[in-house]
Design an enzyme around this catalytic site. Structure first.
Site, PDB file in Angstrom:
ATOM      1  N   CYS A 220       0.828  -1.208   0.000  1.00  0.00           N
ATOM      2  CA  CYS A 220       0.000   0.000   0.000  1.00  0.00           C
ATOM      3  C   CYS A 220       0.863   1.258   0.000  1.00  0.00           C
ATOM      4  CB  CYS A 220      -0.928  -0.003   1.209  1.00  0.00           C
ATOM      5  SG  CYS A 220      -2.239  -1.250   1.096  1.00  0.00           S
TER       6      CYS A 220
ATOM      7  N   CYS B  18      13.936   4.571  -6.358  1.00  0.00           N
ATOM      8  CA  CYS B  18      12.480   4.448  -6.238  1.00  0.00           C
ATOM      9  C   CYS B  18      12.068   5.106  -4.926  1.00  0.00           C
ATOM     10  CB  CYS B  18      12.051   2.984  -6.312  1.00  0.00           C
ATOM     11  SG  CYS B  18      12.748   1.924  -5.012  1.00  0.00           S
TER      12      CYS B  18
END
Length: 392
Positions: free
Chosen positions: A197, A350
């Site tokens: 999530c 990232c």
């Protein structure tokens, strides 16, 4: 299928409790007997985050007599979009204590037991032991498999839920009565295949939808009413507003609950689930730099191509200055390999370092031997170089 009540009823309800639970008491299926069973029940909620928040609040409101919370994390501002048991003033507090305080405010007749710790192989059986039922609100595969295996080995039923973006799933796993989690998912997905999530996001209200299903199932199990989701998987699509109920059968070859089970004790779940692929783990050796090192490279004017491998929505939130976006999926699939630099050194990053490791492995396989990735990703950059940037 209907099942007998999981707990015996308490001896009585006080006058105040009768007033509080009157809307339950006038339901014939619940009535005084069912409410007394809830009062006598002991339920452990693993996690006080997205799913744990609504689950804990409704368990408390329903009158579950003893509620345990096992949670080690602290409240962060990014939690408040969905973790409704916490508020602005709770930022920085332990989630377990914050949740316990909210529960006591909802229902002072509930006994709250706080386990402010990481649930692991060393303590899971001891923590599970006093409880009749487990509600699983975890958000990672390693803990999910551990919870399942511990529940099977200790003979405990548990209510499971999962959420991602607009989709949710829920079920009841109870090896004595039906399948366990491993019957549905014998093996975890390959590392990096399913974003968390934190990487992919979740619609905040989805937590309430799935969390409320979990509590509904808990109440049914505790009181013996209705047909619980034992042997069924409920799949919810919030965008289409559809619910699908899928039959899940007990796997005769299940490694933990089958007749020839091979898992007879807890295993190394981090190793079982993995965080990155073997290729990525190999690729990062000797090809990892810190955010501070990247800042030095930029200051020195080093000839690098800084590549952000997150998704476009993340790139819009925050980015390292001078970077360009090529999503990891396009690199790993090969679609964007032609866009990678051949003359300059590629530097991948990232959010936290997992996806960039996978991109690095694909780039090295394509011939970019001097490519590197940034340990800790953009969060590392914010923590070590520029704390003025927003986190997410």
């Amino acid at each position: 299928m209907s099942l007998p009540p999981l707990v015996e009823p308490a001896s009585e309800l006080s006058v105040d409790e009768v007033r509080r639970y009157s809307r339950h008491l006038i339901i014939p299926d619940v009535a005084m007997d069912g409410q007394k069973r809830l009062k006598n029940a002991k339920v452990l909620c693993v996690g006080a985050g997205g799913l744990g928040s609504p689950a804990l609040m409704y368990l408390a409101a329903a009158g579950v007599g003893t509620i345990g919370i096992v949670e080690f994390d602290t409240v962060d501002e990014s939690n408040l979009q969905r973790q409704i048991i916490h508020g602005q003033s709770d930022i920085g507090r332990t989630k377990a204590e914050s949740a316990a305080e909210s529960i006591r405010e909802i229902n002072p007749y509930v006994n709250v037991v706080v386990h402010n710790t990481v649930l692991d192989n060393d303590n899971v059986f001891e923590i599970f032991e006093p409880y009749d039922l487990i509600v699983d609100g975890t958000d990672n595969f390693a803990t999910r498999y551990m919870v399942n295996d511990a529940a099977v080995l200790s003979g405990k039923p548990y209510v499971w839920g999962s959420i991602y973006r607009f989709d949710g799933q829920a079920s009841v796993f109870w090896a004595d009565q039906g399948p366990c989690y491993r019957c549905l998912y014998p093996e975890p997905p390959p590392p990096g295949m399913v974003p968390s999530c934190a990487e992919g996001g979740v619609l905040g209200v989805l937590c309430a939808s799935i969390g409320s299903i979990q509590v509904t199932e808990a109440i049914k199990l505790l009181t013996g009413i209705g047909d619980p989701l034992v042997g069924s998987l409920m799949v919810y699509d919030a965008l289409e507003m559809t619910y699908r109920k899928i039959k899940v059968r007990k796997d005769p070859n299940c490694a933990v609950c089958g007749p020839n089970a091979t898992v007879k004790e807890l295993i190394d779940y981090e190793d079982f689930c993995g965080s990155v692929t073997d290729e990525a783990a190999e690729a990062v050796v000797g090809s990892t730099i810190t955010a501070r090192e990247l800042a030095e490279w930029i200051k020195e004017g080093r000839d690098i191509d800084l590549i952000d491998v997150r998704e476009p929505a993340e790139y819009e939130i925050v980015r390292i200055p001078g970077s360009r976006l090529i999503p990891k999926g396009d690199i790993v699939s090969g679609a964007a390999l032609a866009d990678l630099p051949t003359e300059r050194q590629a530097v991948f990053y990232c959010k936290a370092g997992v996806r960039s490791a996978e991109a690095l492995a694909a780039a090295k396989a394509a011939g970019l031997k001097n490519a590197v990735h940034v340990q800790g990703g953009v969060l590392g950059w914010i923590n070590q170089v520029d704390p003025s940037l927003p986190t997410y």
